[in-house]
Structures are given as structure tokens and as C-alpha cells.
Design an enzyme around this catalytic site. Structure first.
Site, PDB file in Angstrom:
ATOM      1  N   ASN A   1     -13.648  -6.226  -1.473  1.00 41.66           N
ATOM      2  CA  ASN A   1     -14.705  -5.366  -0.944  1.00 41.66           C
ATOM      3  C   ASN A   1     -16.056  -5.991  -1.228  1.00 41.66           C
ATOM      4  O   ASN A   1     -16.198  -6.849  -2.096  1.00 41.66           O
ATOM      5  CB  ASN A   1     -14.668  -4.007  -1.657  1.00 41.66           C
TER       6      ASN A   1
ATOM      7  N   CYS B   1      -6.328  -6.096   0.704  1.00 44.51           N
ATOM      8  CA  CYS B   1      -5.259  -5.151   0.990  1.00 44.51           C
ATOM      9  C   CYS B   1      -3.970  -5.943   1.120  1.00 44.51           C
ATOM     10  O   CYS B   1      -3.893  -6.869   1.932  1.00 44.51           O
ATOM     11  CB  CYS B   1      -5.523  -4.367   2.273  1.00 44.51           C
TER      12      CYS B   1
ATOM     13  N   ARG C   1      -8.779   0.756  -7.747  1.00 44.32           N
ATOM     14  CA  ARG C   1      -7.729   0.980  -6.733  1.00 44.32           C
ATOM     15  C   ARG C   1      -7.681  -0.171  -5.720  1.00 44.32           C
ATOM     16  O   ARG C   1      -6.728  -0.956  -5.716  1.00 44.32           O
ATOM     17  CB  ARG C   1      -7.968   2.339  -6.037  1.00 44.32           C
ATOM     18  N   ASP C   2      -8.703  -0.322  -4.900  1.00 43.21           N
ATOM     19  CA  ASP C   2      -8.657  -1.346  -3.844  1.00 43.21           C
ATOM     20  C   ASP C   2      -8.670  -2.737  -4.471  1.00 43.21           C
ATOM     21  O   ASP C   2      -8.046  -3.672  -3.947  1.00 43.21           O
ATOM     22  CB  ASP C   2      -9.868  -1.177  -2.899  1.00 43.21           C
TER      23      ASP C   2
ATOM     24  N   HIS D   1     -15.244  -4.759   3.617  1.00 36.22           N
ATOM     25  CA  HIS D   1     -14.726  -5.940   2.916  1.00 36.22           C
ATOM     26  C   HIS D   1     -15.637  -7.093   3.323  1.00 36.22           C
ATOM     27  O   HIS D   1     -16.227  -7.095   4.403  1.00 36.22           O
ATOM     28  CB  HIS D   1     -13.254  -6.162   3.277  1.00 36.22           C
TER      29      HIS D   1
ATOM     30  N   HIS E   1     -17.102   1.322   4.279  1.00 36.36           N
ATOM     31  CA  HIS E   1     -16.194   0.615   3.365  1.00 36.36           C
ATOM     32  C   HIS E   1     -16.024  -0.804   3.898  1.00 36.36           C
ATOM     33  O   HIS E   1     -15.172  -1.076   4.739  1.00 36.36           O
ATOM     34  CB  HIS E   1     -14.859   1.382   3.354  1.00 36.36           C
TER      35      HIS E   1
HETATM   36  P1  HMG Z   1       8.510   4.619   3.307  1.00 37.14           P
HETATM   37  O1  HMG Z   1       9.211   3.556   2.513  1.00 37.14           O
HETATM   38  O2  HMG Z   1       8.695   4.666   4.784  1.00 37.14           O
HETATM   39  O3  HMG Z   1       8.745   6.069   2.652  1.00 37.14           O
HETATM   40  O4  HMG Z   1       6.959   4.488   3.011  1.00 37.14           O
HETATM   41  P2  HMG Z   1       9.944   7.056   2.570  1.00 37.14           P
HETATM   42  O5  HMG Z   1       9.368   8.410   2.793  1.00 37.14           O
HETATM   43  O6  HMG Z   1      11.070   6.576   3.420  1.00 37.14           O
HETATM   44  O7  HMG Z   1      10.351   6.922   1.050  1.00 37.14           O
HETATM   45  C1  HMG Z   1      10.924   5.721   0.498  1.00 37.14           C
HETATM   46  C2  HMG Z   1      11.162   5.957  -0.988  1.00 37.14           C
HETATM   47  O8  HMG Z   1       9.923   6.133  -1.672  1.00 37.14           O
HETATM   48  C3  HMG Z   1      11.960   7.238  -1.293  1.00 37.14           C
HETATM   49  O9  HMG Z   1      12.680   6.978  -2.502  1.00 37.14           O
HETATM   50  C4  HMG Z   1      10.896   8.261  -1.530  1.00 37.14           C
HETATM   51  O10 HMG Z   1      11.318   9.325  -2.351  1.00 37.14           O
HETATM   52  C5  HMG Z   1       9.857   7.436  -2.276  1.00 37.14           C
HETATM   53  P3  HMG Z   1      14.243   6.526  -2.511  1.00 37.14           P
HETATM   54  O11 HMG Z   1      14.926   7.598  -1.758  1.00 37.14           O
HETATM   55  O12 HMG Z   1      14.245   5.182  -1.798  1.00 37.14           O
HETATM   56  O13 HMG Z   1      14.537   6.442  -3.968  1.00 37.14           O
HETATM   57  N1  HMG Z   1       8.492   7.951  -2.098  1.00 37.14           N
HETATM   58  C6  HMG Z   1       7.592   8.039  -3.069  1.00 37.14           C
HETATM   59  N2  HMG Z   1       7.643   7.752  -4.377  1.00 37.14           N
HETATM   60  C7  HMG Z   1       6.516   7.949  -5.078  1.00 37.14           C
HETATM   61  N3  HMG Z   1       5.360   8.396  -4.559  1.00 37.14           N
HETATM   62  C8  HMG Z   1       5.265   8.689  -3.266  1.00 37.14           C
HETATM   63  C9  HMG Z   1       6.430   8.519  -2.464  1.00 37.14           C
HETATM   64  N4  HMG Z   1       6.660   8.696  -1.152  1.00 37.14           N
HETATM   65  C10 HMG Z   1       7.925   8.342  -0.932  1.00 37.14           C
HETATM   66  N5  HMG Z   1       4.124   9.138  -2.744  1.00 37.14           N
HETATM   67  C11 HMG Z   1       4.784   5.466   2.747  1.00 37.14           C
HETATM   68  C12 HMG Z   1       6.010   5.347   3.638  1.00 37.14           C
HETATM   69  C13 HMG Z   1       3.696   6.113   3.563  1.00 37.14           C
HETATM   70  C14 HMG Z   1       5.132   6.314   1.539  1.00 37.14           C
HETATM   71  C15 HMG Z   1       4.371   4.015   2.311  1.00 37.14           C
HETATM   72  O14 HMG Z   1       4.260   3.251   3.465  1.00 37.14           O
HETATM   73  C16 HMG Z   1       3.092   3.947   1.546  1.00 37.14           C
HETATM   74  O15 HMG Z   1       2.897   4.614   0.544  1.00 37.14           O
HETATM   75  N6  HMG Z   1       2.167   3.066   1.964  1.00 37.14           N
HETATM   76  C17 HMG Z   1       0.903   2.866   1.274  1.00 37.14           C
HETATM   77  C18 HMG Z   1       0.605   1.403   1.119  1.00 37.14           C
HETATM   78  C19 HMG Z   1      -0.725   1.259   0.417  1.00 37.14           C
HETATM   79  O16 HMG Z   1      -0.984   1.897  -0.591  1.00 37.14           O
HETATM   80  N7  HMG Z   1      -1.597   0.377   0.980  1.00 37.14           N
HETATM   81  C20 HMG Z   1      -2.876   0.090   0.417  1.00 37.14           C
HETATM   82  C21 HMG Z   1      -3.845   1.231   0.569  1.00 37.14           C
HETATM   83  S1  HMG Z   1      -4.629   1.288   2.163  1.00 37.14           S
HETATM   84  C22 HMG Z   1      -6.019   0.241   1.996  1.00 37.14           C
HETATM   85  O17 HMG Z   1      -6.126  -0.502   1.055  1.00 37.14           O
HETATM   86  C23 HMG Z   1      -7.128   0.347   3.016  1.00 37.14           C
HETATM   87  C24 HMG Z   1      -8.371   1.062   2.467  1.00 37.14           C
HETATM   88  O18 HMG Z   1      -8.909   0.362   1.349  1.00 37.14           O
HETATM   89  C25 HMG Z   1      -9.442   1.158   3.571  1.00 37.14           C
HETATM   90  C26 HMG Z   1      -9.726  -0.168   4.282  1.00 37.14           C
HETATM   91  O19 HMG Z   1     -10.038  -1.166   3.618  1.00 37.14           O
HETATM   92  O20 HMG Z   1      -9.605  -0.152   5.504  1.00 37.14           O
HETATM   93  C27 HMG Z   1      -8.051   2.508   2.027  1.00 37.14           C
HETATM   94 MG    MG Z   2     -10.175  -1.395   1.485  1.00 35.89          MG
END
Ligand code: HMG
Ligand code: MG
Length: 310
Positions: free
Chosen positions: A258, A249, A24-25, A218, A216
């Protein structure tokens, strides 16, 4: 293949749970999108090297993380595998998808800072916690385990230093909504050991004990192992890492991968701490993945052992 000499150090646990985040990450940050068959093979190889907790993928909109757009296909291809296999879920739409795919554990992912919440979740910190609340409620009612991440626990690329009070406020809210395990994300790798010890103390003062905390790190500034050792000395027993040091990320530009799982395993086995991991099998998996990605693994341990594994 060389193995670390085992010598215990007082005050450390006998066993550490490695929470593997490579699929995933790691893969969320690769320019190249691997086939779903390759991802499934990666997970199977990680599992057969003894990693029993593997974060598989994310149920987020494909336009946000195209690298993980095949979440449903990956789970279908993998079928049931023993162990913990959480997935990232940001909202109820993601939870519906995860439940339909038969997932048993999810992770929601909050931010300690407004800048990262906006960039990563398109919302304020408060609005993102409101988004997670019904997800956590429905997931726990359905019998799923729920992990809560807090990102940017020590520093943020846009806001600079992050106060521990920002982290504890978000962690307390995640715990109150029903998250079990809480993972402290050093998203851009700027933590140093004293900061880690201080944050753990502050969380403890707010009623969040070490038994539910994971770290966690990095490894951007090479502090991942030092920070881990301090976390272990302070009672943490769950450590996140990614095979071969894959990762970063996509919404936090300066983050590198990481802490590498192999580097972590070398240290833990050297401290005579059990992990259940076969280091040779794991290194072989990371060498295979590095050959697919066309660049050497950043893990020091993988590099040091590579010639003896050819
Ligand atoms: P948004 O664009 O504001 O969402 O994103 P929305 O609710 O306006 O929806 C936009 C479109 O996406 C719509 O479709 C929804 O239906 C669809 P349209 O009408 O345009 O056809 N939609 C979805 N489709 C599939 N699955 C879903 C979903 N939700 C909405 N779940 C949102 C807001 C929160 C969804 C977005 O910002 C998001 O998902 N962000 C995640 C980004 C991400 O994954 N980042 C990496 C992970 S975090 C990380 O790595 C840190 C970590 O490792 C810890 C650390 O290191 O600190 C965990
Ligand atoms: Mg991370």
C-alpha cells in the site's frame, strides 16, 4: 529528525483520518509468518504513534491466508484498545468468529471484476455480494460498523482496464445492503489522478458522497500520493495506508504494498493537515518491523529519515 515545512493549499481538509492497514494488508502478504506476540507489539506501537484507526487482521479460513490464522489469539492478546479496530470478514462463519472475539467493526471485501472475485473469494461478483448481505445485516443489527471494500477499481491483472460503471454497480450494492464507509481499492496500483477524479464523480452521481468514501491505493507505479492529493481535493477525508509500505495481496500477484503511511503523513503534515500521528515514532516502528522482516522498508520517507533515527 527533519520534519516537512508546513504550507496549506486551498481546498483541502483540515484533518485526514488515516486508516492503517499494515497489520492486515501488510502482513497478509509476507512470506514470513510473524508470531502473535510480535503482531500485538506492532499494533501497540502503531497505536502509540497516534494511529487511531488500525485494521487488525482477517477472520478468513487459515488455508486462504495462513499469515493471519491467529486472529482470535491476536485480539485476546491486545485486549481493549482505544480507537477503531476493524477486521476483515468474508462470510457468516467469519462474523461469528469476529463477534465471539469482541470486534466492534468489520469490513467485507467485494471485487469490481469477476476474475478477482473468483480468485480472492472463490465466487462470482454476484455470489460474493449474496455472501456479504447477511453478514452486513447481522453485523449492523449487532451494532457493529461495517466498511465495504471494492477491489480492482481501476485495473485488473486478468481483465485489464476496469470501467467505472463496474465499480459504481458494486459500491451501490454494498451501500444498499448497509455498509457505511466504502473504500475504493486500487489493488494493483494502476490508477492515475484523472481516473480517481472521474470515479469519485461517477460515485457521486450514483448518490455515494465523499463523506462516506475512503481511498485505498497500492503504490505499484508510484502514483499513491498523487492519487491521494486528487482524492483530497475532491473531498475525500479518509485514506488507507500501511506503515512502512508493507503489503500487497496474495491473490493479485502484481500488487505491491500500500501507499506507505509515513509518505502519506509527510505529505499531509507538509500541507498543514492534522493526522494525530507522531512521524518519528511511526518511522521507528517501521524500521523495527523492517529489521524483523530482514529487508528495508519501501517507504521513501522511512528511508530518508532512517539515518537520523539510528
Ligand atoms: P471457500 O474455500 O470457497 O469456502 O472460500 P467454503 O465456504 O467452501 O469453506 C471452506 C472451508 O473453510 C470449510 O472448512 C469452512 O468451514 C471453512 P472445511 O469444511 O474444509 O473444514 N471456513 C472458514 N473457516 C474460518 N473462518 C471463516 C471460514 N469460512 C469458511 N471465515 C472464502 C471462500 C470467501 C471463505 C475465501 O475465499 C476467503 O476467505 N477469501 C479471502 C481471501 C483474502 O483474505 N484475501 C485478501 C483480502 S482482500 C484484499 O487484500 C484487498 C483489499 O486490501 C482491498 C484492495 O487492495 O483492493 C481489501
Ligand atoms: Mg489492499
Amino acid at each position: 529528525m527533519r520534519s516537512p515545512r508546513r504550507t496549506a493549499l486551498a481546498g483541502l481538509p483540515d484533518h485526514v483520518t488515516i486508516y492503517e492497514v499494515g497489520p492486515r494488508d501488510g502482513l497478509q502478504n509476507e512470506a514470513e509468518i510473524l508470531s502473535v506476540e510480535t503482531k500485538a507489539e506492532f499494533v501497540r506501537r502503531l497505536a502509540s504513534s497516534g494511529l487511531s484507526t488500525i485494521e487488525l487482521t482477517s477472520f478468513v479460513p487459515p488455508k486462504w491466508i495462513p499469515q493471519l490464522a491467529d486472529a482470535e489469539e491476536l485480539l485476546a492478546l491486545l485486549g481493549p484498545i482505544p480507537g477503531r479496530h476493524p477486521v476483515l470478514v468474508p462470510n457468516e462463519r467469519g462474523l461469528d468468529r469476529a463477534l465471539a472475539a469482541g470486534v466492534k467493526e468489520i469490513a467485507v471485501f467485494a471485487s469490481a471484476t469477476e476474475s478477482f472475485a473468483q480468485r480472492n473469494l472463490n465466487k462470482s461478483v454476484a455470489a460474493s455480494l449474496q455472501m456479504f448481505s447477511p453478514v452486513v445485516k447481522r453485523a449492523t443489527e449487532a451494532g457493529l460498523a461495517v466498511r465495504g471494500y471494492v477491489s480492482m477499481c481501476f485495473g485488473d491483472p486478468w481483465e485489464g482496464d476496469v470501467a467505472a460503471s463496474q465499480v459504481t454497480a458494486v459500491a451501490v450494492e454494498l451501500a444498499a445492503m448497509g455498509c457505511g464507509e466504502l473504500s475504493l481499492g486500487d489493488t494493483i496500483g494502476v490508477a492515475t489522478p484523472g481516473l480517481v477524479a472521474d470515479l469519485l464523480d461517477d460515485l457521486s452521481d450514483r448518490g455515494l458522497g465523499r463523506d462516506r468514501l475512503a481511498v485505498h491505493f497500492h503504490d505499484t507505479y508510484g502514483q499513491g500520493l498523487a492519487n491521494t492529493l486528487v482524492a483530497l481535493q475532491n473531498g475525500v477525508t479518509t485514506v488507507d495506508s500501511s506503515a512502512g509500505g508493507l503489503g500487497g495481496c496474495p491473490y493479485a500477484g502484481s500488487a505491491t504494498g500500500n501507499l506507505a503511511t509515513e509518505d502519506l503523513v509527510w505529505q499531509l503534515h507538509g500541507l498543514d493537515i492534522a493526522t494525530g500521528v507522531d512521524l518519528e515514532a511511526l518511522c521507528r516502528t517501521s524500521l523495527w518491523m523492517a529489521s524483523l522482516l530482514g529487508r528495508p522498508s519501501p517507504s521513501r520517507t522511512v528511508r530518508a529519515l532512517a539515518s537520523s533515527l539510528e
